[in-house]
Design a protein around this motif. Structure first.
Motif, mmCIF file in Angstrom:
data_model
loop_
_atom_site.group_PDB
_atom_site.id
_atom_site.type_symbol
_atom_site.label_atom_id
_atom_site.label_comp_id
_atom_site.label_asym_id
_atom_site.label_seq_id
_atom_site.Cartn_x
_atom_site.Cartn_y
_atom_site.Cartn_z
ATOM 1 N N ARG A 70 0.861 -1.181 0.000
ATOM 2 C CA ARG A 70 0.000 0.000 0.000
ATOM 3 C C ARG A 70 0.897 1.231 0.000
ATOM 4 N NH1 ARG A 70 -5.681 1.362 2.812
ATOM 5 N NH2 ARG A 70 -5.676 3.603 2.473
ATOM 6 N N ILE A 71 0.610 2.155 -0.885
ATOM 7 C CA ILE A 71 1.465 3.325 -1.093
ATOM 8 C C ILE A 71 0.657 4.582 -0.796
ATOM 9 C CG2 ILE A 71 2.883 4.562 -2.774
ATOM 10 C CD1 ILE A 71 2.587 1.611 -4.293
ATOM 11 N N THR A 72 1.133 5.385 0.142
ATOM 12 C CA THR A 72 0.462 6.626 0.521
ATOM 13 C C THR A 72 1.315 7.803 0.077
ATOM 14 O OG1 THR A 72 -0.558 5.557 2.436
ATOM 15 C CG2 THR A 72 -0.453 7.958 2.454
ATOM 16 N N PRO A 73 0.775 8.686 -0.771
ATOM 17 C CA PRO A 73 1.572 9.811 -1.259
ATOM 18 C C PRO A 73 1.677 10.926 -0.233
ATOM 19 C CG PRO A 73 -0.631 9.975 -2.149
ATOM 20 C CD PRO A 73 -0.581 8.688 -1.348
ATOM 21 N N HIS A 74 2.707 11.742 -0.384
ATOM 22 C CA HIS A 74 2.840 12.956 0.422
ATOM 23 C C HIS A 74 2.166 14.089 -0.347
ATOM 24 C CE1 HIS A 74 4.370 16.042 3.009
ATOM 25 N NE2 HIS A 74 4.999 16.635 2.018
ATOM 26 N N LYS A 75 1.179 14.733 0.280
ATOM 27 C CA LYS A 75 0.416 15.777 -0.398
ATOM 28 C C LYS A 75 0.919 17.169 -0.018
ATOM 29 C CE LYS A 75 -4.007 13.528 -1.210
ATOM 30 N NZ LYS A 75 -5.458 13.648 -1.111
ATOM 31 N N PHE A 76 0.906 18.052 -1.004
ATOM 32 C CA PHE A 76 1.200 19.466 -0.801
ATOM 33 C C PHE A 76 -0.126 20.217 -0.959
ATOM 34 C CE2 PHE A 76 4.959 17.408 -2.388
ATOM 35 C CZ PHE A 76 5.966 17.865 -1.542
ATOM 36 N N THR A 77 -0.575 20.835 0.121
ATOM 37 C CA THR A 77 -1.900 21.461 0.140
ATOM 38 C C THR A 77 -1.776 22.965 0.308
ATOM 39 O OG1 THR A 77 -2.837 19.457 1.107
ATOM 40 C CG2 THR A 77 -4.140 21.456 1.309
ATOM 41 N N ASP A 78 -2.588 23.712 -0.451
ATOM 42 C CA ASP A 78 -2.694 25.156 -0.278
ATOM 43 C C ASP A 78 -4.125 25.576 -0.582
ATOM 44 O OD1 ASP A 78 -2.943 25.261 -3.068
ATOM 45 O OD2 ASP A 78 -0.852 25.833 -3.375
ATOM 46 N N SER A 79 -4.351 26.876 -0.748
ATOM 47 C CA SER A 79 -5.709 27.387 -0.933
ATOM 48 C C SER A 79 -6.367 26.876 -2.217
ATOM 49 C CB SER A 79 -5.702 28.917 -0.937
ATOM 50 O OG SER A 79 -4.865 29.406 -1.977
ATOM 51 N N ARG A 80 -5.572 26.427 -3.179
ATOM 52 C CA ARG A 80 -6.122 25.923 -4.448
ATOM 53 C C ARG A 80 -6.619 24.494 -4.344
ATOM 54 N NH1 ARG A 80 -0.846 26.431 -7.846
ATOM 55 N NH2 ARG A 80 -0.143 25.545 -5.860
ATOM 56 N N GLY A 81 -6.049 23.739 -3.398
ATOM 57 C CA GLY A 81 -6.346 22.313 -3.289
ATOM 58 C C GLY A 81 -5.081 21.587 -2.890
ATOM 59 N N ASN A 82 -4.716 20.553 -3.620
ATOM 60 C CA ASN A 82 -3.489 19.833 -3.282
ATOM 61 C C ASN A 82 -2.816 19.277 -4.531
ATOM 62 O OD1 ASN A 82 -4.461 16.994 -3.766
ATOM 63 N ND2 ASN A 82 -5.855 17.516 -2.100
ATOM 64 N N PHE A 83 -1.571 18.854 -4.344
ATOM 65 C CA PHE A 83 -0.778 18.235 -5.398
ATOM 66 C C PHE A 83 -0.003 17.086 -4.782
ATOM 67 C CE2 PHE A 83 3.297 17.542 -7.439
ATOM 68 C CZ PHE A 83 2.952 17.426 -8.770
ATOM 69 N N TYR A 84 0.083 15.959 -5.505
ATOM 70 C CA TYR A 84 0.911 14.850 -5.023
ATOM 71 C C TYR A 84 1.363 13.999 -6.199
ATOM 72 C CZ TYR A 84 -3.416 12.050 -5.347
ATOM 73 O OH TYR A 84 -4.569 11.430 -5.773
ATOM 74 N N GLU A 85 2.462 13.309 -5.980
ATOM 75 C CA GLU A 85 2.971 12.358 -6.964
ATOM 76 C C GLU A 85 2.349 11.001 -6.676
ATOM 77 O OE1 GLU A 85 7.197 12.415 -6.558
ATOM 78 O OE2 GLU A 85 7.405 14.321 -7.638
ATOM 79 N N SER A 86 1.611 10.479 -7.630
ATOM 80 C CA SER A 86 0.981 9.169 -7.462
ATOM 81 C C SER A 86 1.964 8.042 -7.739
ATOM 82 C CB SER A 86 -0.218 9.063 -8.406
ATOM 83 O OG SER A 86 -0.820 7.806 -8.313
ATOM 84 N N PHE A 87 2.927 8.291 -8.608
ATOM 85 C CA PHE A 87 3.874 7.238 -8.991
ATOM 86 C C PHE A 87 5.205 7.865 -9.365
ATOM 87 C CE2 PHE A 87 5.708 4.745 -12.595
ATOM 88 C CZ PHE A 87 6.026 3.584 -11.902
ATOM 89 N N ARG A 88 6.270 7.426 -8.707
ATOM 90 C CA ARG A 88 7.626 7.813 -9.064
ATOM 91 C C ARG A 88 8.426 6.525 -9.120
ATOM 92 N NH1 ARG A 88 11.936 12.276 -7.418
ATOM 93 N NH2 ARG A 88 10.132 13.652 -7.324
ATOM 94 N N HIS A 89 8.833 6.134 -10.315
ATOM 95 C CA HIS A 89 9.390 4.799 -10.512
ATOM 96 C C HIS A 89 10.601 4.529 -9.640
ATOM 97 C CE1 HIS A 89 11.854 1.637 -12.376
ATOM 98 N NE2 HIS A 89 10.685 1.047 -12.478
ATOM 99 N N GLY A 90 11.580 5.426 -9.638
ATOM 100 C CA GLY A 90 12.829 5.160 -8.926
ATOM 101 C C GLY A 90 12.629 4.949 -7.442
ATOM 102 N N GLU A 91 11.834 5.817 -6.824
ATOM 103 C CA GLU A 91 11.605 5.711 -5.381
ATOM 104 C C GLU A 91 10.826 4.450 -5.035
ATOM 105 O OE1 GLU A 91 9.583 8.272 -1.730
ATOM 106 O OE2 GLU A 91 9.859 9.210 -3.700
ATOM 107 N N LEU A 92 9.772 4.156 -5.811
ATOM 108 C CA LEU A 92 8.976 2.968 -5.513
ATOM 109 C C LEU A 92 9.783 1.695 -5.754
ATOM 110 C CD1 LEU A 92 6.307 1.793 -4.600
ATOM 111 C CD2 LEU A 92 5.508 1.897 -6.965
ATOM 112 N N ALA A 93 10.554 1.657 -6.832
ATOM 113 C CA ALA A 93 11.373 0.479 -7.120
ATOM 114 C C ALA A 93 12.367 0.215 -5.996
ATOM 115 C CB ALA A 93 12.110 0.673 -8.441
ATOM 116 N N GLU A 94 12.923 1.274 -5.429
ATOM 117 C CA GLU A 94 13.859 1.110 -4.311
ATOM 118 C C GLU A 94 13.135 0.580 -3.079
ATOM 119 O OE1 GLU A 94 16.977 3.769 -1.640
ATOM 120 O OE2 GLU A 94 16.176 4.581 -3.517
ATOM 121 N N GLU A 95 11.925 1.078 -2.831
ATOM 122 C CA GLU A 95 11.170 0.665 -1.648
ATOM 123 C C GLU A 95 10.747 -0.804 -1.723
ATOM 124 O OE1 GLU A 95 10.282 2.040 1.180
ATOM 125 O OE2 GLU A 95 10.978 4.087 0.891
#
Length: 201
Positions: free
Chosen positions: A13-38
């Protein structure tokens, strides 16, 4: 991202780190290098699928006949699902073990399902949209369909009413039948395939 191995080995199970501001939020759903290492292996993505489902639609359980079948990264991009992964690799020390997770658009959580495992979900809302990043292109004739209501599995669908299902899923074979006919992937063959993937990274 935060990555947690499930009760089913080789599923995460993979939980992204979200960046939130007045517009809403942004997050990376998939980053190959980091997930492959994990998770200790590369995840080649060659096909992306989407399904849109009415509430109480059950899709699955689906897997492949081959140890070198199709791995998936599953994400609910609209609505919510009860997502279940089951280990039906013959010879696995966790054979028959499952884990259920709620995935929804608000959390952005995803599930990685390795080759050889089976997977299904129940749509908890209308207009639920699920995205699948797939490690291989679909090959007709290689899909394994297992009865999601097989009492041998006793999965916690907790259905208020009869689910909406395709004829194929409603008529899927039991675990016992798949095992007797040699259709379930072999655990050792799956491990060998994962090791071969690690060797390419």
């Amino acid at each position: 991202m935060k990555v947690r191995e499930m009760a089913v080995p080789d599923a995460f199970r993979i939980t992204p780190h979200k960046f939130t501001d007045s517009r809403g939020n942004f997050y990376e759903s998939f980053r190959h290098g980091e997930l492959a290492e994990e998770i200790g292996r590369p995840i080649p993505i060659t096909q992306v699928n989407y399904s849109v489902s009415r509430k109480n639609t059950l899709r699955g359980l689906h897997g492949t006949l081959l140890a070198s079948g199709q791995a998936k990264i599953v994400c609910c991009v609209r609505g919510a699902v009860l997502d279940i992964v089951v280990d039906l690799r013959t010879g696995s020390p966790t054979y028959g073990v499952y884990e259920a997770n709620r995935l929804d658009a608000e959390s952005g959580d995803t599930v990685f399902v390795a080759e050889g495992l089976v997977h299904g979900f129940l749509a908890l809302t209308d207009d639920t949209c699920v995205s699948y990043l797939c490690s291989t292109e679909f090959v007709p004739g290689t899909q394994l369909d297992i009865d999601p209501f097989d009492p041998e599995l006793n999965l916690p669908w907790d259905l208020p009413d009869a689910p909406l299902m395709s004829a194929k899923d409603a008529g899927a074979m039991s675990v016992a039948r798949a095992r007797e006919t040699g259709l379930l992937p072999d655990y050792e063959a799956c491990l060998a395939y994962y090791a071969a993937l690690r060797g390419t990274s």
